[in-house]
Scaffold this motif. Structure first.
Motif, mmCIF file in Angstrom:
data_model
loop_
_atom_site.group_PDB
_atom_site.id
_atom_site.type_symbol
_atom_site.label_atom_id
_atom_site.label_comp_id
_atom_site.label_asym_id
_atom_site.label_seq_id
_atom_site.Cartn_x
_atom_site.Cartn_y
_atom_site.Cartn_z
ATOM 1 N N GLU A 271 27.632 -43.227 51.434
ATOM 2 C CA GLU A 271 26.881 -42.743 50.275
ATOM 3 C C GLU A 271 25.379 -42.957 50.466
ATOM 4 O OE1 GLU A 271 26.542 -43.563 45.447
ATOM 5 O OE2 GLU A 271 28.112 -44.540 46.625
ATOM 6 N N PHE A 272 25.017 -44.087 51.023
ATOM 7 C CA PHE A 272 23.609 -44.398 51.259
ATOM 8 C C PHE A 272 22.998 -43.425 52.261
ATOM 9 C CE2 PHE A 272 20.511 -47.330 53.555
ATOM 10 C CZ PHE A 272 19.499 -47.133 52.628
ATOM 11 N N ILE A 273 23.700 -43.156 53.346
ATOM 12 C CA ILE A 273 23.210 -42.208 54.357
ATOM 13 C C ILE A 273 22.995 -40.833 53.740
ATOM 14 C CG2 ILE A 273 23.862 -40.966 56.460
ATOM 15 C CD1 ILE A 273 25.217 -43.566 57.393
ATOM 16 N N GLN A 274 23.895 -40.435 52.857
ATOM 17 C CA GLN A 274 23.761 -39.146 52.183
ATOM 18 C C GLN A 274 22.528 -39.135 51.284
ATOM 19 O OE1 GLN A 274 27.024 -38.127 49.549
ATOM 20 N NE2 GLN A 274 26.704 -35.939 49.877
ATOM 21 N N LYS A 275 22.279 -40.228 50.568
ATOM 22 C CA LYS A 275 21.100 -40.314 49.711
ATOM 23 C C LYS A 275 19.815 -40.250 50.528
ATOM 24 C CE LYS A 275 22.992 -42.953 45.817
ATOM 25 N NZ LYS A 275 22.931 -44.246 45.076
ATOM 26 N N LEU A 276 19.843 -40.812 51.740
ATOM 27 C CA LEU A 276 18.670 -40.765 52.613
ATOM 28 C C LEU A 276 18.423 -39.372 53.172
ATOM 29 C CD1 LEU A 276 19.198 -44.079 54.638
ATOM 30 C CD2 LEU A 276 17.356 -43.639 53.005
ATOM 31 N N GLY A 277 19.398 -38.484 53.011
ATOM 32 C CA GLY A 277 19.257 -37.119 53.521
ATOM 33 C C GLY A 277 19.460 -37.019 55.016
#
Length: 413
Positions: A271-277
């Motif tokens: 989820e964090f990686i996705q938020k970082l784009g």
């Protein structure tokens, strides 16, 4: 006697001021009010006028780009910021910093909370004692000093910025900018004490610089400087989210994950990686083709290499040596044994073990800190840290169009 006379004089002056002019009408000022804000006789007039129009008038901000020795740090040997590079940096501060926060926080945000002074220094602030380099300073919540301005790419008529150039200005200027501005923000609205409790007991304000990235990531810090103090950790976390590129984040995540997951960490990482784009599956990236090594460290007591308990991403540690007293010879301090090669990030995630070992903090601590810091950004300031990151990235990708269409660099007259 002098003290008594001084007090009497002050009292007399107050009485005089109180008694005279009470019924007088205001007259025109005795001072010259026609003097322009920017002196047209200065050789830097055109740039000074641009600064006034874009910083002074809208934000009450002063850009101090001319070398001012009394305002600098006397503990360093410093050089002035080069004139054209100062102009470039001022444009970038407007485009990549002020305009970004104004877009998402409103017209009054930077007017109310933004720094009042930017002080440009051409050279670095190097500390011979620690071997560390100061990239910026925040003073009293109103002033940000930026060093290394002369390391920026020099201006030319056909100037263009590539990914490496963007990384340089992020590392040298804008990471520092967001770091120092976050200091100003948390000095206005304090951050939760729970943030410092995540890795309490492991901060080291004296010898933080002796830690390397592997150690600090596996302790739950975004950078080794973050491990120096709670407040530095907090602002480093926010600044890294906003300015660090995909490579830096993915290497940080791999380092932090390697010792093991806590229950639920894997899902939070994705989820964090996705938020970082970040596209974790992007072909040709280092995070989809890397090797982990187990590390051993030479023990002078036993004369053998003992496991350090560290899992190291690739081998990037310095080739330190120690003296083997038995043979009066130098030996390598560390040795590495290949643990596993990975051809995808997903393969790595599936390899990492789930553990209940409380001593393994790494990614679990890092994720907690990110959650606390970004929630503070949102709740206290109405800012979405990941949206700010994406806006900055988009503007950086368009930096060459901005240089071509919006930037005028003035010559000295």
């Amino acid at each position: 006697m002098k003290k008594i006379l001084y007090i009497m004089s002050a009292a007399a002056l107050l009485l005089t001021l109180a008694s005279c002019g009470k019924d007088d009408d205001f007259t025109e000022s005795i001072f010259d009010t026609t003097t322009p804000t920017v002196d047209p006789n200065q050789s830097t007039y055109e740039f000074d006028q641009w600064l006034y129009d874009n910083f002074g008038k809208p934000y009450n901000v002063e850009i101090q780009y001319k070398f001012d020795l009394p305002a600098s740090d006397y503990s360093f040997q410093l050089a002035p910021a080069e004139y054209k590079r100062s102009q470039l940096l001022a444009h970038f501060i407007k485009y990549l910093f002020y305009d970004v926060y104004t877009k998402y926080a409103g017209e009054d945000f930077m007017k109310q909370y933004g720094p009042r002074i930017f002080h440009f220094i051409g050279s670095s602030g190097y500390s011979p004692r620690t071997g560390t380099e100061v990239l910026g300073l925040a003073s009293g919540g109103v002033k940000i000093t930026l060093y290394n301005v002369n390391e920026m790419k020099p201006y030319s008529d056909d100037l263009t910025y590539d990914a490496k150039d963007i990384e340089t200005i992020n590392e040298r200027c804008f990471h520092t900018m967001h770091h120092e501005f976050s200091h100003i923000m948390h000095q206005t609205k304090t951050y939760p004490v729970t943030f410092g409790q995540v890795t309490s007991g492991t901060y080291d304000p004296i010898d933080w610089h002796e830690r390397d990235s592997v150690s600090t990531h596996q302790m739950g810090y975004v950078t080794h400087y973050a491990s120096s103090a709670t407040y530095e950790d907090f602002v480093e976390t926010l600044s890294c989210i906003i300015t660090d590129n995909d490579y830096r984040w993915m290497m940080r995540i791999i380092n932090a994950c390697a010792p093991g997951f806590r229950q639920g960490d894997k899902e939070e990482v994705l989820e964090f990686i996705q938020k970082l784009g970040i596209d974790k599956d992007k072909a040709g990236t280092h995070w989809n083709n890397f090797t982990l090594y187990s590390e051993t460290e030479y023990s002078s007591e036993t004369g053998t290499y003992e496991p350090s308990g560290r899992t190291v991403l690739d081998v990037h540690r310095s080739s330190e040596t120690v003296i083997n007293k038995e043979y009066t010879a130098y030996v390598s301090r560390f040795k590495y044994t290949e643990l596993k090669k990975f051809t995808s990030f997903d393969e790595f995630l599936n390899w990492v073990t789930v553990t209940s070992n409380e001593s393994i903090t790494g990614i679990n601590a890092l994720l907690k800190k990110v959650s606390i810091a970004t929630a503070w950004h949102k709740e206290k300031w109405g800012l979405d840290t990941f949206t700010i990151r994406e806006e900055v990235r988009q503007r950086q990708n368009a930096i060459n169009d901005y240089l071509k269409n919006e930037v005028t660099i003035y010559e000295l007259k």
